[in-house]
Motif scaffolding. Structure first.
Motif, PDB file in Angstrom:
ATOM      1  N   LEU A 192       0.843  -1.186   0.000  1.00  0.00           N
ATOM      2  CA  LEU A 192       0.000   0.000   0.000  1.00  0.00           C
ATOM      3  C   LEU A 192       0.883   1.242   0.000  1.00  0.00           C
ATOM      4  CD1 LEU A 192      -2.662  -0.983   2.706  1.00  0.00           C
ATOM      5  CD2 LEU A 192      -2.965  -0.997   0.227  1.00  0.00           C
ATOM      6  N   ASP A 193       0.409   2.297  -0.617  1.00  0.00           N
ATOM      7  CA  ASP A 193       1.117   3.573  -0.566  1.00  0.00           C
ATOM      8  C   ASP A 193       0.700   4.337   0.694  1.00  0.00           C
ATOM      9  OD1 ASP A 193       2.432   3.186  -3.004  1.00  0.00           O
ATOM     10  OD2 ASP A 193       0.696   3.905  -4.135  1.00  0.00           O
ATOM     11  N   PRO A 194       1.644   4.954   1.377  1.00  0.00           N
ATOM     12  CA  PRO A 194       1.336   5.659   2.628  1.00  0.00           C
ATOM     13  C   PRO A 194       0.708   7.035   2.382  1.00  0.00           C
ATOM     14  CG  PRO A 194       3.670   5.803   2.163  1.00  0.00           C
ATOM     15  CD  PRO A 194       3.088   4.928   1.095  1.00  0.00           C
ATOM     16  N   VAL A 195      -0.496   7.048   1.843  1.00  0.00           N
ATOM     17  CA  VAL A 195      -1.132   8.309   1.449  1.00  0.00           C
ATOM     18  C   VAL A 195      -1.698   9.079   2.626  1.00  0.00           C
ATOM     19  CG1 VAL A 195      -1.656   7.496  -0.879  1.00  0.00           C
ATOM     20  CG2 VAL A 195      -3.298   7.094   0.973  1.00  0.00           C
ATOM     21  N   ASN A 196      -1.839   8.434   3.782  1.00  0.00           N
ATOM     22  CA  ASN A 196      -2.417   9.091   4.956  1.00  0.00           C
ATOM     23  C   ASN A 196      -1.379   9.454   6.011  1.00  0.00           C
ATOM     24  OD1 ASN A 196      -5.268   8.894   4.177  1.00  0.00           O
ATOM     25  ND2 ASN A 196      -4.952   6.685   4.378  1.00  0.00           N
ATOM     26  N   GLY A 197      -0.118   9.424   5.642  1.00  0.00           N
ATOM     27  CA  GLY A 197       0.929   9.731   6.611  1.00  0.00           C
ATOM     28  C   GLY A 197       1.385   8.532   7.408  1.00  0.00           C
ATOM     29  N   GLU A 198       1.175   7.328   6.865  1.00  0.00           N
ATOM     30  CA  GLU A 198       1.592   6.121   7.581  1.00  0.00           C
ATOM     31  C   GLU A 198       3.107   5.953   7.610  1.00  0.00           C
ATOM     32  OE1 GLU A 198      -2.446   5.051   5.653  1.00  0.00           O
ATOM     33  OE2 GLU A 198      -0.621   6.122   5.067  1.00  0.00           O
ATOM     34  N   MET A 199       3.823   6.576   6.664  1.00  0.00           N
ATOM     35  CA  MET A 199       5.277   6.434   6.605  1.00  0.00           C
ATOM     36  C   MET A 199       5.887   7.629   5.886  1.00  0.00           C
ATOM     37  SD  MET A 199       8.074   5.567   4.548  1.00  0.00           S
ATOM     38  CE  MET A 199       7.526   4.595   3.146  1.00  0.00           C
ATOM     39  N   PHE A 200       7.029   8.086   6.381  1.00  0.00           N
ATOM     40  CA  PHE A 200       7.795   9.149   5.742  1.00  0.00           C
ATOM     41  C   PHE A 200       9.236   8.690   5.597  1.00  0.00           C
ATOM     42  CE2 PHE A 200       4.434  11.230   8.187  1.00  0.00           C
ATOM     43  CZ  PHE A 200       3.842  12.038   7.231  1.00  0.00           C
ATOM     44  N   GLU A 201       9.855   9.083   4.502  1.00  0.00           N
ATOM     45  CA  GLU A 201      11.270   8.780   4.278  1.00  0.00           C
ATOM     46  C   GLU A 201      12.080  10.064   4.400  1.00  0.00           C
ATOM     47  OE1 GLU A 201      14.280   6.637   1.038  1.00  0.00           O
ATOM     48  OE2 GLU A 201      12.183   7.022   0.500  1.00  0.00           O
ATOM     49  N   LEU A 202      13.060  10.047   5.284  1.00  0.00           N
ATOM     50  CA  LEU A 202      13.958  11.186   5.432  1.00  0.00           C
ATOM     51  C   LEU A 202      15.011  11.174   4.326  1.00  0.00           C
ATOM     52  CD1 LEU A 202      14.576  11.106   9.289  1.00  0.00           C
ATOM     53  CD2 LEU A 202      12.839  12.379   8.028  1.00  0.00           C
ATOM     54  N   ASN A 203      15.738  12.260   4.221  1.00  0.00           N
ATOM     55  CA  ASN A 203      16.832  12.375   3.258  1.00  0.00           C
ATOM     56  C   ASN A 203      17.915  11.353   3.610  1.00  0.00           C
ATOM     57  OD1 ASN A 203      19.082  13.087   1.752  1.00  0.00           O
ATOM     58  ND2 ASN A 203      19.013  15.248   2.261  1.00  0.00           N
ATOM     59  N   PRO A 204      18.058  10.272   2.835  1.00  0.00           N
ATOM     60  CA  PRO A 204      19.011   9.219   3.222  1.00  0.00           C
ATOM     61  C   PRO A 204      20.462   9.676   3.206  1.00  0.00           C
ATOM     62  CG  PRO A 204      18.157   8.805   1.019  1.00  0.00           C
ATOM     63  CD  PRO A 204      17.360   9.946   1.574  1.00  0.00           C
ATOM     64  N   ALA A 205      20.799  10.601   2.321  1.00  0.00           N
ATOM     65  CA  ALA A 205      22.181  11.091   2.275  1.00  0.00           C
ATOM     66  C   ALA A 205      22.534  11.836   3.556  1.00  0.00           C
ATOM     67  CB  ALA A 205      22.377  11.988   1.057  1.00  0.00           C
ATOM     68  N   LEU A 206      21.577  12.588   4.096  1.00  0.00           N
ATOM     69  CA  LEU A 206      21.823  13.327   5.335  1.00  0.00           C
ATOM     70  C   LEU A 206      21.965  12.367   6.509  1.00  0.00           C
ATOM     71  CD1 LEU A 206      22.106  16.148   6.600  1.00  0.00           C
ATOM     72  CD2 LEU A 206      19.622  16.140   6.952  1.00  0.00           C
ATOM     73  N   GLN A 207      21.138  11.333   6.538  1.00  0.00           N
ATOM     74  CA  GLN A 207      21.261  10.331   7.592  1.00  0.00           C
ATOM     75  C   GLN A 207      22.616   9.640   7.517  1.00  0.00           C
ATOM     76  OE1 GLN A 207      20.125   6.465   6.947  1.00  0.00           O
ATOM     77  NE2 GLN A 207      19.261   6.039   8.960  1.00  0.00           N
ATOM     78  N   ASP A 208      23.028   9.249   6.311  1.00  0.00           N
ATOM     79  CA  ASP A 208      24.325   8.580   6.146  1.00  0.00           C
ATOM     80  C   ASP A 208      25.469   9.482   6.596  1.00  0.00           C
ATOM     81  OD1 ASP A 208      23.054   6.354   5.118  1.00  0.00           O
ATOM     82  OD2 ASP A 208      23.490   6.830   3.025  1.00  0.00           O
ATOM     83  N   TRP A 209      25.353  10.752   6.272  1.00  0.00           N
ATOM     84  CA  TRP A 209      26.386  11.718   6.669  1.00  0.00           C
ATOM     85  C   TRP A 209      26.473  11.834   8.183  1.00  0.00           C
ATOM     86  CZ3 TRP A 209      25.391  16.382   9.239  1.00  0.00           C
ATOM     87  CH2 TRP A 209      26.484  17.259   9.365  1.00  0.00           C
ATOM     88  N   ALA A 210      25.318  11.957   8.844  1.00  0.00           N
ATOM     89  CA  ALA A 210      25.307  12.089  10.304  1.00  0.00           C
ATOM     90  C   ALA A 210      25.841  10.824  10.969  1.00  0.00           C
ATOM     91  CB  ALA A 210      23.887  12.394  10.782  1.00  0.00           C
ATOM     92  N   PHE A 211      25.455   9.680  10.443  1.00  0.00           N
ATOM     93  CA  PHE A 211      25.943   8.417  11.009  1.00  0.00           C
ATOM     94  C   PHE A 211      27.453   8.291  10.845  1.00  0.00           C
ATOM     95  CE2 PHE A 211      26.990   3.872  10.325  1.00  0.00           C
ATOM     96  CZ  PHE A 211      26.749   3.426  11.616  1.00  0.00           C
TER      97      PHE A 211
END
Length: 370
Positions: A192-211
């Motif tokens: 299913l597509d998360p059309v009701n706000g069931e899931m959000f994806e953050l900027n993966p490059a920023l997460q990788d950088w912070a990690f």
């Protein structure tokens, strides 16, 4: 409680001033003009914000007593300027030198969403280039990490938007009575597509950088959590001293607990991320906060690609083998074993990222790191 190594070796670094800055974020005249403005009214002056530290609660006073999520940032980051924020849960704190602003949203996704939206629409602030660091305590899956560990999220999953049938009335072949809207039950494999706000994806490059920036940092440990994690036999990651990892966050207004609920959280995360995500931390606020930032992005008041979510574990999401969940949950409610370590980890790990961004603003102002 008495903190053991490696916290003793971190004390000087934690209390040391932040990196040298090329120029203050706000001069005295701008600060004075903004402080003269009335909250939620038009304001000709704007305070430039480089980093928003998003905390969810405080305990007692803002300084000088038992800390919640806000206090260490307030005290150690010299957030000396208070901005009245009657349209939210708690007044704001700001440092004109670094451009760091801290907010306390209040607990739960409703308060976090409304506070983030109110902040973004506040005419006294320029948040158009601000980085947002959500920094809060969490429950953690013992299969992934130990109490005191800090996890950077890629996916934010909402645990509230769903159908539910009481577990005593569900079909015998159902694993639970909780299942996604528009699905045919908890075993329905249809994506299913998360059309009701069931899931959000953050900027993966920023997460990788912070990690990458923080993954080798030693985190505080103490005798209480070291003793508690010994009970998690068969969970090698739970028995390790605190460490930094990547791990996705599930936000739900219900404080759930137990092995079966932890399995549900893992299944729910995999369902909404189509198998790409890994449930690691449980909390209440992220999806509300991020939904508001997405709306603010549409009107140029924020940038959803500059959001980081860091959660540090104050407790496990399930008891150790041989302990019933009700007993364990009620005992933890008397005071999380990992609260002190989690708050220190949030400040240690999150502070490293804040220092890097604000200390090299000329590098990060135009666009996020890639």
């Amino acid at each position: 409680m008495r903190l053991l190594a490696p916290f003793a070796s971190l004390a000087a670094a934690l209390l040391a001033p932040a990196a040298a800055y090329a120029a203050p974020a706000a001069d005295a005249a701008t600060l004075a003009a903004v402080k003269a403005c009335i909250p939620a009214q038009p304001c000709a002056a704007k305070l430039p914000v480089r980093v928003v530290v998003v905390t969810m609660f405080e305990i007692g006073k803002d300084t000088g007593d038992k800390p919640g999520e806000f206090q260490l940032w307030k005290e150690r980051r010299h957030l000396t300027e208070t901005l009245p924020f009657p349209q939210g849960w708690h007044n704001l704190a700001y440092d004109p030198e670094t451009g760091v602003l801290a907010i306390v949203t209040g607990m739960g996704s409703i308060k976090s969403a409304t506070a983030a939206l109110a902040l973004g629409l506040d005419d006294r602030l320029d948040l158009s280039k601000a980085y947002w660091l959500v920094a809060g305590i969490a429950g953690i899956d013992p299969a992934d990490a130990s109490v005191g560990s800090a996890a950077w999220a890629h996916y934010l999953i909402d645990g509230d938007i769903a159908h539910e049938i009481d577990a005593r009335e569900i079909p015998k072949n159902w694993t639970s009575g909780y299942f996604a809207l528009h699905s045919k039950g908890p075993m329905d494999p249809t994506p299913l597509d998360p059309v009701n706000g069931e899931m959000f994806e953050l900027n993966p490059a920023l997460q990788d950088w912070a990690f990458a920036l923080t993954k080798d940092m030693p985190l505080p440990d103490d005798a209480r959590i070291a003793e508690a994690r010994k009970a998690f036999k068969g969970y090698p990651n739970a028995q390790k001293p605190p460490f930094v990892l990547k791990g996705d966050n599930l936000a739900a207004m219900t404080f759930w607990h137990g092995a079966k609920m932890t399995q549900w959280a893992n299944d729910w995360t995999k369902f909404w991320t189509r198998g790409k995500g890994e449930f690691v931390t449980s909390a209440m606020e992220e999806t509300g906060t991020f939904q508001s930032i997405e709306y603010l992005t549409k009107v140029g008041r924020a940038d959803r690609d500059r959001v980081l979510v860091l959660r540090a574990a104050s407790n496990f999401t399930m008891p150790p083998p041989g302990t019933d969940p009700a007993t364990y949950l009620l005992s933890e409610n008397q005071g999380y074993a990992g609260m002190t370590a989690a708050l220190e980890s949030l400040y240690t790990v999150g502070g490293k990222v804040v220092d890097e961004i604000t200390g090299h603003w000329d590098k990060y102002e135009a666009s996020p790191p890639k």
